[in-house]
Motif scaffolding. Structure first.
Motif, PDB file in Angstrom:
ATOM      1  N   LYS A 123       0.825  -1.208   0.000  1.00 29.29           N
ATOM      2  CA  LYS A 123       0.000   0.000   0.000  1.00 29.29           C
ATOM      3  C   LYS A 123       0.858   1.256   0.000  1.00 29.29           C
ATOM      4  O   LYS A 123       1.957   1.291   0.531  1.00 29.29           O
ATOM      5  N   ASN A 124       0.281   2.322  -0.622  1.00 31.69           N
ATOM      6  CA  ASN A 124       0.863   3.661  -0.588  1.00 31.69           C
ATOM      7  C   ASN A 124       2.333   3.656  -1.006  1.00 31.69           C
ATOM      8  O   ASN A 124       3.219   4.097  -0.262  1.00 31.69           O
ATOM      9  N   ARG A 125       2.581   3.158  -2.190  1.00 35.49           N
ATOM     10  CA  ARG A 125       3.927   3.099  -2.734  1.00 35.49           C
ATOM     11  C   ARG A 125       4.177   4.272  -3.667  1.00 35.49           C
ATOM     12  O   ARG A 125       3.313   4.695  -4.420  1.00 35.49           O
ATOM     13  N   ALA A 126       5.393   4.809  -3.610  1.00 37.15           N
ATOM     14  CA  ALA A 126       5.769   5.950  -4.439  1.00 37.15           C
ATOM     15  C   ALA A 126       6.675   5.498  -5.582  1.00 37.15           C
ATOM     16  O   ALA A 126       7.584   4.682  -5.380  1.00 37.15           O
ATOM     17  N   LEU A 127       6.415   6.032  -6.760  1.00 40.55           N
ATOM     18  CA  LEU A 127       7.325   5.891  -7.885  1.00 40.55           C
ATOM     19  C   LEU A 127       8.077   7.201  -8.019  1.00 40.55           C
ATOM     20  O   LEU A 127       7.467   8.270  -8.133  1.00 40.55           O
ATOM     21  N   VAL A 128       9.394   7.139  -7.966  1.00 38.12           N
ATOM     22  CA  VAL A 128      10.227   8.343  -8.006  1.00 38.12           C
ATOM     23  C   VAL A 128      10.928   8.400  -9.352  1.00 38.12           C
ATOM     24  O   VAL A 128      11.688   7.497  -9.716  1.00 38.12           O
ATOM     25  N   VAL A 129      10.663   9.468 -10.097  1.00 37.24           N
ATOM     26  CA  VAL A 129      11.267   9.620 -11.422  1.00 37.24           C
ATOM     27  C   VAL A 129      12.640  10.260 -11.266  1.00 37.24           C
ATOM     28  O   VAL A 129      12.982  10.792 -10.201  1.00 37.24           O
ATOM     29  N   PRO A 130      13.478  10.233 -12.317  1.00 42.80           N
ATOM     30  CA  PRO A 130      14.867  10.697 -12.187  1.00 42.80           C
ATOM     31  C   PRO A 130      15.040  12.115 -11.666  1.00 42.80           C
ATOM     32  O   PRO A 130      16.049  12.422 -11.037  1.00 42.80           O
ATOM     33  N   ASN A 131      14.067  13.012 -11.900  1.00 47.09           N
ATOM     34  CA  ASN A 131      14.232  14.382 -11.394  1.00 47.09           C
ATOM     35  C   ASN A 131      13.877  14.510  -9.916  1.00 47.09           C
ATOM     36  O   ASN A 131      13.892  15.601  -9.346  1.00 47.09           O
ATOM     37  N   PHE A 137       0.874   5.923  -5.241  1.00 46.15           N
ATOM     38  CA  PHE A 137      -0.281   5.138  -5.646  1.00 46.15           C
ATOM     39  C   PHE A 137      -0.802   4.354  -4.455  1.00 46.15           C
ATOM     40  O   PHE A 137      -0.053   3.993  -3.553  1.00 46.15           O
ATOM     41  N   ASP A 138      -2.105   4.076  -4.476  1.00 45.34           N
ATOM     42  CA  ASP A 138      -2.716   3.367  -3.353  1.00 45.34           C
ATOM     43  C   ASP A 138      -2.165   1.955  -3.208  1.00 45.34           C
ATOM     44  O   ASP A 138      -1.973   1.468  -2.101  1.00 45.34           O
ATOM     45  N   PHE A 139      -1.919   1.305  -4.344  1.00 43.38           N
ATOM     46  CA  PHE A 139      -1.431  -0.071  -4.310  1.00 43.38           C
ATOM     47  C   PHE A 139      -0.398  -0.300  -5.406  1.00 43.38           C
ATOM     48  O   PHE A 139      -0.475   0.299  -6.488  1.00 43.38           O
ATOM     49  N   LEU A 140       0.534  -1.176  -5.107  1.00 34.86           N
ATOM     50  CA  LEU A 140       1.448  -1.697  -6.114  1.00 34.86           C
ATOM     51  C   LEU A 140       1.351  -3.214  -6.059  1.00 34.86           C
ATOM     52  O   LEU A 140       1.526  -3.815  -5.000  1.00 34.86           O
ATOM     53  N   ILE A 141       1.030  -3.820  -7.214  1.00 31.25           N
ATOM     54  CA  ILE A 141       0.880  -5.269  -7.310  1.00 31.25           C
ATOM     55  C   ILE A 141       2.031  -5.812  -8.146  1.00 31.25           C
ATOM     56  O   ILE A 141       2.123  -5.524  -9.345  1.00 31.25           O
ATOM     57  N   PRO A 142       2.947  -6.550  -7.543  1.00 32.93           N
ATOM     58  CA  PRO A 142       4.095  -7.067  -8.292  1.00 32.93           C
ATOM     59  C   PRO A 142       3.668  -8.170  -9.257  1.00 32.93           C
ATOM     60  O   PRO A 142       2.736  -8.933  -8.992  1.00 32.93           O
ATOM     61  N   THR A 143       4.340  -8.220 -10.394  1.00 30.78           N
ATOM     62  CA  THR A 143       4.095  -9.276 -11.373  1.00 30.78           C
ATOM     63  C   THR A 143       5.432  -9.885 -11.779  1.00 30.78           C
ATOM     64  O   THR A 143       6.489  -9.268 -11.613  1.00 30.78           O
ATOM     65  N   GLN A 144       5.376 -11.066 -12.346  1.00 27.16           N
ATOM     66  CA  GLN A 144       6.599 -11.765 -12.723  1.00 27.16           C
ATOM     67  C   GLN A 144       7.215 -11.189 -13.990  1.00 27.16           C
ATOM     68  O   GLN A 144       8.413 -11.333 -14.221  1.00 27.16           O
ATOM     69  N   SER A 145       6.423 -10.564 -14.814  1.00 29.55           N
ATOM     70  CA  SER A 145       6.932 -10.016 -16.073  1.00 29.55           C
ATOM     71  C   SER A 145       6.139  -8.787 -16.455  1.00 29.55           C
ATOM     72  O   SER A 145       5.070  -8.509 -15.900  1.00 29.55           O
ATOM     73  N   HIS A 146       6.683  -7.998 -17.385  1.00 31.97           N
ATOM     74  CA  HIS A 146       6.006  -6.824 -17.957  1.00 31.97           C
ATOM     75  C   HIS A 146       5.790  -5.700 -16.953  1.00 31.97           C
ATOM     76  O   HIS A 146       4.975  -4.819 -17.173  1.00 31.97           O
ATOM     77  N   GLY A 147       6.516  -5.691 -15.850  1.00 32.69           N
ATOM     78  CA  GLY A 147       6.418  -4.588 -14.906  1.00 32.69           C
ATOM     79  C   GLY A 147       5.261  -4.740 -13.934  1.00 32.69           C
ATOM     80  O   GLY A 147       4.335  -5.524 -14.132  1.00 32.69           O
TER      81      GLY A 147
END
Length: 220
Positions: A123-131, A137-147
């Protein structure tokens, strides 16, 4: 825009050398109270909801005040402004909680559904871009492929600005190939909304011209 279609105002003040304070000047919690939603010592569940949002977005609340703020360097001002705006939009969702017996937010209901279906998530995971700018985002669901899959939950589709923010965030993230998630998912609670509002919300998501961020809106 907030749920009443009034502008959401943020203010920036010098704090110290090379640092600024970004704040709502108390307008967010005042807006909740104008809708009959109070957060005080007797509203334990709402207090928890508010604390969870503030913690997730790195927002502080001024002592004995309704002001919400982030203190940051001038260089990191864009990130702080974005996080405060996202937090304000999320706090506004408290308007859609039952005034007599406060129910969990849609985010909690989605988390329960994921658990029941044995879907791994955080829950509540941040994606940090290069800048250095971060997008939460409320949720991040990991997958084995394709991100991985990133998810945001929206309480009310009549607040179309939330869809615009989501679409803009996705477009910004997609500028960096390494940061691009495998899939974006938006979950909208349309139980108390007309078809017109749902269609408008979906149209905004589907209007993204970024070739790497096309969305398809389905009902279920």
């Amino acid at each position: 825009m907030d749920e009443s279609f009034d502008g959401i105002d943020l203010y920036v003040y010098p704090d110290s050398v090379n640092r600024v304070r970004v704040t709502d000047n108390g307008e967010t919690l005042n807006r909740l109270e104008s809708q009959g939603i109070f957060i005080n010592g007797r509203t334990r569940q709402r207090n928890k909801m508010l604390a969870d949002v503030l913690s997730s977005f790195g927002i502080e609340r001024e002592d004995n005040s309704k002001k919400l703020f982030i203190v940051t360097t001038r260089q990191n001002f864009p990130d702080a402004k974005q996080r405060l705006l996202q937090g304000v939009l999320k706090i506004n969702d408290l308007i859609y909680t039952n005034s007599r017996s406060v129910q969990g937010l849609l985010q909690d209901q989605v988390a329960d559904a994921l658990k029941q279906n044995h879907i791994l998530f955080s829950k509540n995971r941040a994606l940090v871009v290069p800048n250095g700018q971060s997008f939460i985002f409320d949720f991040l669901i990991p997958t084995q492929s394709h991100g991985d899959t990133v998810v945001r939950a929206f309480h009310s589709p009549q607040r179309s600005d939330s869809a615009k923010v989501y679409s803009w965030d996705a477009a910004r993230i997609n500028r960096d190939i390494q940061m691009r998630p495998g899939k974006y998912v938006s979950i909208v609670d349309d139980n108390n909304a007309s078809t017109k509002w749902v269609d408008q919300f979906c149209d905004i998501l589907n209007s993204n011209n970024d070739p790497y961020c096309q969305s398809k809106c389905n009902s279920f």
